[in-house]
Design a protein around this motif. Sequence first.
Motif, mmCIF file in Angstrom:
data_model
loop_
_atom_site.group_PDB
_atom_site.id
_atom_site.type_symbol
_atom_site.label_atom_id
_atom_site.label_comp_id
_atom_site.label_asym_id
_atom_site.label_seq_id
_atom_site.Cartn_x
_atom_site.Cartn_y
_atom_site.Cartn_z
ATOM 1 N N VAL A 1 0.843 -1.195 0.000
ATOM 2 C CA VAL A 1 0.000 0.000 0.000
ATOM 3 C C VAL A 1 0.876 1.242 0.000
ATOM 4 N N SER A 2 0.606 2.146 -0.926
ATOM 5 C CA SER A 2 1.378 3.380 -1.061
ATOM 6 C C SER A 2 0.903 4.440 -0.073
ATOM 7 N N GLN A 3 1.812 5.342 0.270
ATOM 8 C CA GLN A 3 1.454 6.455 1.158
ATOM 9 C C GLN A 3 0.540 7.456 0.472
ATOM 10 N N ASP A 4 0.347 7.336 -0.834
ATOM 11 C CA ASP A 4 -0.548 8.241 -1.564
ATOM 12 C C ASP A 4 -2.005 7.795 -1.494
ATOM 13 N N SER A 5 -2.300 6.757 -0.737
ATOM 14 C CA SER A 5 -3.677 6.279 -0.610
ATOM 15 C C SER A 5 -4.510 7.245 0.224
ATOM 16 N N ASN A 6 -5.821 7.238 -0.020
ATOM 17 C CA ASN A 6 -6.745 8.084 0.737
ATOM 18 C C ASN A 6 -8.150 7.501 0.618
ATOM 19 N N ARG A 7 -9.158 8.292 0.958
ATOM 20 C CA ARG A 7 -10.532 7.795 0.898
ATOM 21 C C ARG A 7 -11.022 7.597 -0.541
ATOM 22 N N VAL A 8 -10.334 8.167 -1.509
ATOM 23 C CA VAL A 8 -10.690 7.942 -2.909
ATOM 24 C C VAL A 8 -10.270 6.539 -3.337
ATOM 25 N N ARG B 1 -3.849 3.073 -3.332
ATOM 26 C CA ARG B 1 -2.857 2.967 -4.400
ATOM 27 C C ARG B 1 -1.821 1.908 -4.006
ATOM 28 N N LEU B 2 -1.476 1.056 -4.965
ATOM 29 C CA LEU B 2 -0.630 -0.087 -4.668
ATOM 30 C C LEU B 2 0.656 -0.046 -5.483
ATOM 31 N N ARG B 3 1.695 -0.681 -4.924
ATOM 32 C CA ARG B 3 2.975 -0.842 -5.612
ATOM 33 C C ARG B 3 3.286 -2.332 -5.683
ATOM 34 N N GLY B 4 3.642 -2.807 -6.870
ATOM 35 C CA GLY B 4 3.957 -4.215 -7.029
ATOM 36 C C GLY B 4 4.085 -4.574 -8.488
ATOM 37 N N PRO B 5 3.795 -5.830 -8.858
ATOM 38 C CA PRO B 5 3.923 -6.247 -10.257
ATOM 39 C C PRO B 5 3.091 -5.371 -11.187
ATOM 40 N N GLU B 6 3.715 -4.891 -12.262
ATOM 41 C CA GLU B 6 2.991 -4.074 -13.229
ATOM 42 C C GLU B 6 2.055 -4.950 -14.065
ATOM 43 N N SER C 1 0.672 3.520 -15.581
ATOM 44 C CA SER C 1 1.825 3.031 -14.818
ATOM 45 C C SER C 1 1.777 1.528 -14.594
ATOM 46 N N GLY C 2 0.591 0.904 -14.752
ATOM 47 C CA GLY C 2 0.451 -0.518 -14.495
ATOM 48 C C GLY C 2 0.264 -0.862 -13.032
ATOM 49 N N GLN C 3 0.238 0.144 -12.155
ATOM 50 C CA GLN C 3 0.076 -0.075 -10.722
ATOM 51 C C GLN C 3 -1.399 0.104 -10.342
ATOM 52 N N PRO C 4 -2.040 -0.924 -9.781
ATOM 53 C CA PRO C 4 -3.491 -0.863 -9.558
ATOM 54 C C PRO C 4 -3.896 0.079 -8.433
ATOM 55 N N ILE C 5 -5.126 0.554 -8.537
ATOM 56 C CA ILE C 5 -5.765 1.387 -7.517
ATOM 57 C C ILE C 5 -7.106 0.744 -7.169
ATOM 58 N N VAL C 6 -7.352 0.515 -5.889
ATOM 59 C CA VAL C 6 -8.635 -0.021 -5.437
ATOM 60 C C VAL C 6 -9.498 1.152 -4.996
ATOM 61 N N PHE C 7 -10.604 1.385 -5.672
ATOM 62 C CA PHE C 7 -11.457 2.522 -5.355
ATOM 63 C C PHE C 7 -12.192 2.300 -4.033
#
Length: 293
Positions: free
Chosen positions: A207-214, A217-222, A246-252
């Motif tokens: 889990v990236s530090q750029d995550s929020n209530r929106v 944001r994840l870092r890992g396999p593209e 970027s290929g890095q997924p985001i869970v809404f």
Amino acid sequence: MIEVLAPGPYATVQDLGRHGHAHLGVPGSGAADAASLRLANRLVGNPEGLAGIELTFGLARLRFLAGAWVALAGAPCPVWSTARDPGIGAPFWVPEGGEVRLGAPSWGLRTYLAVRGGIAVEPVLGSRSTDSLSGLGPPPLRPGMVVPVGMRRGVPVGAVAGLEDIRVDLAPPRPPGAAVLRVLAGPREDWFVPGALAALCAGPYEVSQDSNRVGVRLRGPELARAKEGELPSEGMVTGAVQVPPSGQPIVFLTDHPPTGGYPVIAVVSEADLAIAAQLRPGDEVRFSTRLPH
């Protein structure tokens, strides 16, 4: 009335959301971990949908200007109060002038405070939720703010007052291993190379530090695309796993926009949305296509 002495890193009023307005471009919003808000409300005898306070990473201090029944649920925090038995997962009485102070959770991110009668800020489009994306609803809590509480009916007798401050730490150990989010294949799986969904599930992701209530944001396999270009904007749901270039997924999460133009490779099971809402920066998470029965 509740006086905010310290809101912690980020605290907002949340109920179960502002639904039915997506066609107007209005996000649903609401508690990121709706199950925990529902539980906290039940513990104090409220209807599940009343507004409470969503505390991000604890560290809050609240003064109650009138006696109130209070309950906490969600990420487990140490609790200090003038109450006899404060803690996570059980109702407790806070006398007039009493305080509730929260430490940082040992795991998880969001803790919910419900008070008998609910938080009674003015609703906007049928909801009292703060929407961090559109700005609708009440502003985030700040020091000195006074938050109204709704009418209390049938408050249990035997309220306890005059006790000296005590400290109760009910935080259990962090669950072992990575969090697991179960997913269905998304509507745009064909925009990715064969095996991309399997690659998503092979993980792990951080889990990236750029995550929020929106979104988380994840870092890992593209996740590589099979198609170039971008989609026209289309409807999005909470739990959509969107993949930007970027290929890095985001869970809404609940403050996600009603539409989006990046392809959705998967959608998180509704049963696991609370797990996604409790992920915090640095946590490890995996995906699985094994859904609950």
